[in-house]
Design an enzyme around this catalytic site. Structure first.
Site, PDB file in Angstrom:
ATOM      1  N   HIS A  78      -9.351 -38.510  32.476  1.00 12.10           N
ATOM      2  CA  HIS A  78      -8.635 -39.799  32.506  1.00 12.10           C
ATOM      3  C   HIS A  78      -7.555 -39.797  33.592  1.00 12.10           C
ATOM      4  O   HIS A  78      -6.373 -40.037  33.316  1.00 12.10           O
ATOM      5  CB  HIS A  78      -8.033 -40.136  31.135  1.00 12.10           C
ATOM      6  CG  HIS A  78      -7.752 -41.610  30.963  1.00 12.10           C
ATOM      7  ND1 HIS A  78      -7.941 -42.279  29.794  1.00 12.10           N
ATOM      8  CD2 HIS A  78      -7.299 -42.544  31.843  1.00 12.10           C
ATOM      9  CE1 HIS A  78      -7.607 -43.559  29.936  1.00 12.10           C
ATOM     10  NE2 HIS A  78      -7.201 -43.741  31.195  1.00 12.10           N
ATOM     11  N   ARG A 100     -13.948 -47.395  30.322  1.00  6.96           N
ATOM     12  CA  ARG A 100     -13.605 -46.911  28.980  1.00  6.96           C
ATOM     13  C   ARG A 100     -14.821 -46.198  28.406  1.00  6.96           C
ATOM     14  O   ARG A 100     -15.961 -46.581  28.673  1.00  6.96           O
ATOM     15  CB  ARG A 100     -13.199 -48.061  28.056  1.00  6.96           C
ATOM     16  CG  ARG A 100     -11.776 -48.559  28.268  1.00  6.96           C
ATOM     17  CD  ARG A 100     -10.721 -47.513  27.890  1.00  6.96           C
ATOM     18  NE  ARG A 100      -9.355 -47.995  28.045  1.00  6.96           N
ATOM     19  CZ  ARG A 100      -8.557 -47.725  29.080  1.00  6.96           C
ATOM     20  NH1 ARG A 100      -8.978 -46.973  30.081  1.00  6.96           N
ATOM     21  NH2 ARG A 100      -7.322 -48.188  29.106  1.00  6.96           N
TER      22      ARG A 100
HETATM   23  P1  NDP Z   1      -9.566 -56.992  34.633  1.00  7.81           P
HETATM   24  O1  NDP Z   1      -9.229 -57.623  33.344  1.00  7.81           O
HETATM   25  O2  NDP Z   1      -8.876 -57.453  35.866  1.00  7.81           O
HETATM   26  O3  NDP Z   1     -11.141 -57.133  34.920  1.00  7.81           O
HETATM   27  C1  NDP Z   1     -12.097 -56.983  33.941  1.00  7.81           C
HETATM   28  C2  NDP Z   1     -13.454 -57.369  34.513  1.00  7.81           C
HETATM   29  O4  NDP Z   1     -14.452 -57.172  33.508  1.00  7.81           O
HETATM   30  C3  NDP Z   1     -13.522 -58.846  34.916  1.00  7.81           C
HETATM   31  O5  NDP Z   1     -14.296 -59.008  36.075  1.00  7.81           O
HETATM   32  C4  NDP Z   1     -14.247 -59.478  33.722  1.00  7.81           C
HETATM   33  O6  NDP Z   1     -14.973 -60.632  34.026  1.00  7.81           O
HETATM   34  C5  NDP Z   1     -15.200 -58.368  33.363  1.00  7.81           C
HETATM   35  N1  NDP Z   1     -15.656 -58.513  31.986  1.00  7.81           N
HETATM   36  C6  NDP Z   1     -14.942 -58.422  30.834  1.00  7.81           C
HETATM   37  N2  NDP Z   1     -15.724 -58.639  29.764  1.00  7.81           N
HETATM   38  C7  NDP Z   1     -16.969 -58.863  30.257  1.00  7.81           C
HETATM   39  C8  NDP Z   1     -18.215 -59.165  29.653  1.00  7.81           C
HETATM   40  N3  NDP Z   1     -18.343 -59.270  28.321  1.00  7.81           N
HETATM   41  N4  NDP Z   1     -19.277 -59.330  30.458  1.00  7.81           N
HETATM   42  C9  NDP Z   1     -19.159 -59.241  31.792  1.00  7.81           C
HETATM   43  N5  NDP Z   1     -18.000 -58.958  32.442  1.00  7.81           N
HETATM   44  C10 NDP Z   1     -16.925 -58.776  31.665  1.00  7.81           C
HETATM   45  O7  NDP Z   1      -9.380 -55.435  34.429  1.00  7.81           O
HETATM   46  P2  NDP Z   1      -9.057 -54.316  35.541  1.00  7.81           P
HETATM   47  O8  NDP Z   1     -10.019 -54.474  36.652  1.00  7.81           O
HETATM   48  O9  NDP Z   1      -7.612 -54.317  35.871  1.00  7.81           O
HETATM   49  O10 NDP Z   1      -9.330 -52.992  34.693  1.00  7.81           O
HETATM   50  C11 NDP Z   1     -10.614 -52.726  34.154  1.00  7.81           C
HETATM   51  C12 NDP Z   1     -10.525 -51.576  33.176  1.00  7.81           C
HETATM   52  O11 NDP Z   1     -10.334 -50.340  33.865  1.00  7.81           O
HETATM   53  C13 NDP Z   1      -9.345 -51.610  32.206  1.00  7.81           C
HETATM   54  O12 NDP Z   1      -9.574 -52.501  31.135  1.00  7.81           O
HETATM   55  C14 NDP Z   1      -9.302 -50.164  31.742  1.00  7.81           C
HETATM   56  O13 NDP Z   1     -10.175 -50.013  30.642  1.00  7.81           O
HETATM   57  C15 NDP Z   1      -9.850 -49.386  32.930  1.00  7.81           C
HETATM   58  N6  NDP Z   1      -8.822 -48.551  33.575  1.00  7.81           N
HETATM   59  C16 NDP Z   1      -9.035 -47.201  33.655  1.00  7.81           C
HETATM   60  C17 NDP Z   1      -8.129 -46.384  34.273  1.00  7.81           C
HETATM   61  C18 NDP Z   1      -8.390 -44.929  34.411  1.00  7.81           C
HETATM   62  O14 NDP Z   1      -7.513 -44.189  34.873  1.00  7.81           O
HETATM   63  N7  NDP Z   1      -9.559 -44.446  34.061  1.00  7.81           N
HETATM   64  C19 NDP Z   1      -6.888 -46.924  34.856  1.00  7.81           C
HETATM   65  C20 NDP Z   1      -6.766 -48.346  34.732  1.00  7.81           C
HETATM   66  C21 NDP Z   1      -7.704 -49.129  34.109  1.00  7.81           C
HETATM   67  P3  NDP Z   1     -14.219 -61.962  34.524  1.00  7.81           P
HETATM   68  O15 NDP Z   1     -13.758 -61.629  35.942  1.00  7.81           O
HETATM   69  O16 NDP Z   1     -15.281 -62.990  34.509  1.00  7.81           O
HETATM   70  O17 NDP Z   1     -13.077 -62.194  33.595  1.00  7.81           O
HETATM   71  C1  OXD Z   2      -4.981 -47.814  31.945  1.00 12.38           C
HETATM   72  C2  OXD Z   2      -5.504 -46.489  31.962  1.00 12.38           C
HETATM   73  O1  OXD Z   2      -5.569 -48.663  31.281  1.00 12.38           O
HETATM   74  O2  OXD Z   2      -4.806 -45.574  32.427  1.00 12.38           O
HETATM   75  O3  OXD Z   2      -3.966 -48.090  32.609  1.00 12.38           O
HETATM   76  O4  OXD Z   2      -6.641 -46.250  31.530  1.00 12.38           O
END
Ligand code: NDP
Ligand code: OXD
Length: 310
Positions: free
Chosen positions: A273, A225
């Site tokens: 994106h 993000r």
């Molecule tokens: P998940 O919720 O599965 O994973 C999030 C990860 O971030 C976890 O490992 C979590 O830790 C870690 N995390 C969250 N907060 C913290 C913190 N404060 N400190 C350290 N680690 C933290 O999300 P996804 O992997 O499915 O997706 C990640 C992001 O990718 C989405 O939220 C979205 O913003 C982005 N995205 C972008 C897309 C694009 O096209 N550009 C498409 C899809 C998603 P823990 O494992 O310990 O909970």
């Molecule tokens: C999602 C994205 O969060 O597209 O799915 O960024």
């Protein structure tokens, strides 16, 4: 009994989803009506994307879950009217798309592809890149997407580190967490990938201080993000050479405004994106499976923890 599904994903979105969603619901043995408008009191499930104007979830008193078509839920998770359970999108096609995006851009940096693509004819600098086993890649975020990317990078031979909120043990990946772990991962990472969700705790996580911890000339790939990075701090780090190049897929404002310096910076690649799209066929199967689970009295998959914000 027939279910009523409100498809609240923005103008025209149902055109793409109607056929695959109908098939996926039928495959789960569910009888459902899919509508873009329905009396709130009649709606069993809401399928949601941020393009929808829906903001007030309070009248949806019968709704058993809100199912997000997006993986990132920052635009709905803190809505005070949302009391229904919320599931985010975790889908094999979305994950595969992210793995391909991340590996492609990591390999671009690792192999120094730009030097050859942009070189004038006659340039012959036989400067071979190191092997992947000699390169450290770090991932901030080891969730559904970060973990899949980490595993693919391990399979390519990279030294892979990952940082998460909670401690983890993952084969082949050096896992760290917490403030000390963040320092450790940043200090040794030549190519950094940010796959954290947008939450109050992740905002500006790559600020001036943390960017300064990276080895000089490190590369950054951000498909997470836009808020994860302090834009001004990144621009300053690019100017000083502290960050060698950045590939950015997500931004504080999207589309990225025409006047934003990222568009014209010689050491920034902007992608619009597109790192990982939600694909209608596979996303529909995920949604239908989750509805079938709830109807069968099983827990919702991929439930968002409101207190964590992801
Ligand atoms: P998940 O919720 O599965 O994973 C999030 C990860 O971030 C976890 O490992 C979590 O830790 C870690 N995390 C969250 N907060 C913290 C913190 N404060 N400190 C350290 N680690 C933290 O999300 P996804 O992997 O499915 O997706 C990640 C992001 O990718 C989405 O939220 C979205 O913003 C982005 N995205 C972008 C897309 C694009 O096209 N550009 C498409 C899809 C998603 P823990 O494992 O310990 O909970
Ligand atoms: C999602 C994205 O969060 O597209 O799915 O960024």
């Amino acid at each position: 009994m027939s279910l009523t599904l409100l498809f609240a994903a923005g103008q025209g979105a149902l055109d793409e989803y109607r056929a695959p969603l109908t098939d996926a619901l039928a495959a789960e043995g569910l009888d459902a009506t899919i509508a873009t408008d329905a009396p709130p009191g009649s709606v069993d499930y809401i399928i949601y994307a941020p393009a929808s104007p829906l903001q007030d979830f309070a009248p949806y008193t019968r709704t058993k879950a809100v199912l997000s078509l997006w993986a990132g839920v920052e635009r709905i998770v803190s809505n005070p009217t949302l009391t229904q359970p919320l599931a985010r999108m975790v889908d094999p096609s979305l994950t595969q798309g992210m793995v391909e995006y991340v590996c492609g851009h990591v390999l671009r940096y690792h192999l120094g592809m730009d030097a050859h693509i942009g070189a004038p004819p006659g340039t012959w600098v036989a400067d071979a890149p190191p092997l992947a086993s000699e390169r450290r890649v770090g991932l901030l975020g080891l969730g559904a997407l970060g973990q899949a990317c980490a595993e693919a990078l391990v399979a390519l031979g990279f030294q892979v580190w990952g940082w998460s909120r909670r401690p983890k043990t993952l084969a082949g990946i050096t896992c760290v967490h917490g403030d000390e772990g963040l320092k450790d991962i940043l200090q040794g990472t030549e190519i950094l990938v940010t796959l954290l969700p947008q939450t109050p705790r992740t905002e500006n996580i790559l600020d001036q201080g943390n960017l300064a911890l990276l080895p000089h000339g490190a590369r950054i790939i951000n498909p997470g993000r836009g808020t994860l990075i302090d834009d001004d701090a990144l621009l300053a780090a690019l100017e000083s050479g502290q960050v060698g190049h950045a590939t950015l897929d997500v931004f504080r404002t999207e589309p990225l405004p025409a006047a934003h310096p990222f568009w014209h910076h010689p050491r920034v690649t902007v992608t619009p994106h597109i790192a990982a799209a939600t694909r209608a066929a596979s996303a529909s199967r995920v949604i239908a499976r989750n509805i079938a689970r709830v109807e069968a009295g099983q827990p919702l998959l991929h439930a968002v923890a409101r207190d964590r914000g992801y």
